[in-house]
Design a protein around this motif. Structure first.
Motif, short mmCIF file in Angstrom:
data_model
loop_
_atom_site.label_atom_id
_atom_site.label_comp_id
_atom_site.label_asym_id
_atom_site.label_seq_id
_atom_site.Cartn_x
_atom_site.Cartn_y
_atom_site.Cartn_z
N GLY A 1 0.82 -1.21 0.00
CA GLY A 1 0.00 0.00 0.00
C GLY A 1 0.85 1.26 0.00
N LYS B 1 2.41 1.72 -3.37
CA LYS B 1 1.45 2.24 -4.34
C LYS B 1 1.23 3.75 -4.14
CE LYS B 1 -1.19 -2.03 -5.06
NZ LYS B 1 -2.52 -2.69 -4.87
N ILE B 2 1.12 4.17 -2.87
CA ILE B 2 0.91 5.60 -2.59
C ILE B 2 2.09 6.43 -3.08
CG2 ILE B 2 0.67 7.30 -0.74
CD1 ILE B 2 -0.95 5.22 0.81
N GLU C 1 -8.43 4.82 -2.56
CA GLU C 1 -8.73 3.44 -2.95
C GLU C 1 -7.66 2.49 -2.44
OE1 GLU C 1 -9.12 3.50 -7.17
OE2 GLU C 1 -11.23 4.14 -7.14
N THR C 2 -6.42 2.92 -2.44
CA THR C 2 -5.34 2.09 -1.90
C THR C 2 -5.53 1.84 -0.42
OG1 THR C 2 -3.82 3.01 -3.56
CG2 THR C 2 -2.84 1.89 -1.66
#
Length: 289
Positions: free
Chosen positions: A27, A30-31, A93-94
């Motif tokens: 996560g 991804k951010i 969303e992540t």
């Protein structure tokens, strides 16, 4: 005591779960990727906007440079807002937040807040019409109320004006009701020359006119040759003559300063006096009767 131990064991098993930390790591990665890609996309987009207007500048069909700079700044701002909005949605969303429900709730809240945010809506609408009607553009010298300076940026909500001493004024577009734009049409340099009453007026006019005939070839920015209008005012101790000159926008201050210097030197060469205040004192002796 057993309850505390059971809670501690559950907590320990939870935080030592490899899958948990793997998900957290994915996560965070991804951010970070979303933020990095957003920054790169914004930078590339701004470069692309700059290239587009650069190519338009070389084409035979183009808009004014003032309007190009304004539209370029506006497109850069819109690009930044859109990219960051999408990035925030992807980050949520992540984090496994229901974005659809959040947006639906935000829409209802936004509708309620909108009634109290009328000034914000007014700023945006006014900013749109400022750009659409080309009231002023980036680089123009304008006066809005008590603020005067060069337009640094025009956004959908605010306008930034930088004055000649360096201060940057940020004005909400909704507060801009009257604008004086000094950069659209040519400016007029006005120079008043004081000469003494004892001076030969026709001779002074001849000397000044000879100088004015030489000025257009001497300085850049002059649109029409300077013109000696004649006697403007009969003062208490001087005759004031006025010279005007049409120049390019916002060049009147510089041209007026140069004209004053040249006229002063030329008058000195011909012995024509520019009067200055004098004080005369009388000493009246008392008469003894």
């Amino acid at each position: 005591m057993n309850i505390i131990e059971d809670l501690w064991k559950d907590f320990y098993q939870y935080i030592t779960n490899a899958e948990l930390w793997l998900n957290i790591g994915q996560g965070l990665l991804k951010i970070v990727l979303v933020l990095v890609i957003s920054s790169v996309f914004i930078r590339i987009g701004k470069l692309a906007i700059g290239k587009i207007f650069l190519f338009r500048g070389k084409s035979p069909i183009r808009i004014s440079e003032r309007r190009e700079n304004t539209l370029a700044k506006l497109l850069e701002n819109i690009l930044t807002y859109v990219v960051y909005f999408v990035a925030i949605i992807m980050v949520l969303e992540t984090l496994t937040i229901n974005v659809g429900a959040l947006l639906a709730g935000a829409g209802i809240v936004g509708l309620a807040v909108g009634f109290g945010a009328q000034s914000l809506v007014k700023d945006i609408i006014t900013g749109f019409f400022i750009i659409f009607e080309d009231q002023f553009s980036v680089g123009d010298h304008i006066r809005v109320g008590n603020f005067e300076g060069t337009v640094e940026e025009i956004g959908l909500r605010t306008t930034k004006i930088k004055n000649w001493t360096g201060e940057l004024h940020i004005l909400p577009n909704g507060n801009i009701t009257e604008v004086t734009n000094f950069s659209i049409h040519n400016s007029m340099a006005v120079v008043d020359i004081s000469i003494a009453y004892e001076t030969d007026i026709p001779e002074a006019e001849r000397v000044i006119q000879e100088l004015l005939d030489e000025v257009p070839d001497k300085y850049e920015g002059i649109v029409k040759p300077p013109e000696l209008l004649g006697i403007q005012t009969l003062g208490a101790s001087e005759v004031i003559m006025r010279v005007v000159c049409e120049v390019e926008p916002m060049r009147h201050f510089a041209i007026a300063r140069m004209l004053r210097k040249d006229i002063k030197l030329r008058l000195d060469q011909h012995g024509i006096e520019i009067p200055y205040p004098k004080m005369v004192m009388f000493n009246k002796k008392e008469q003894v009767g």
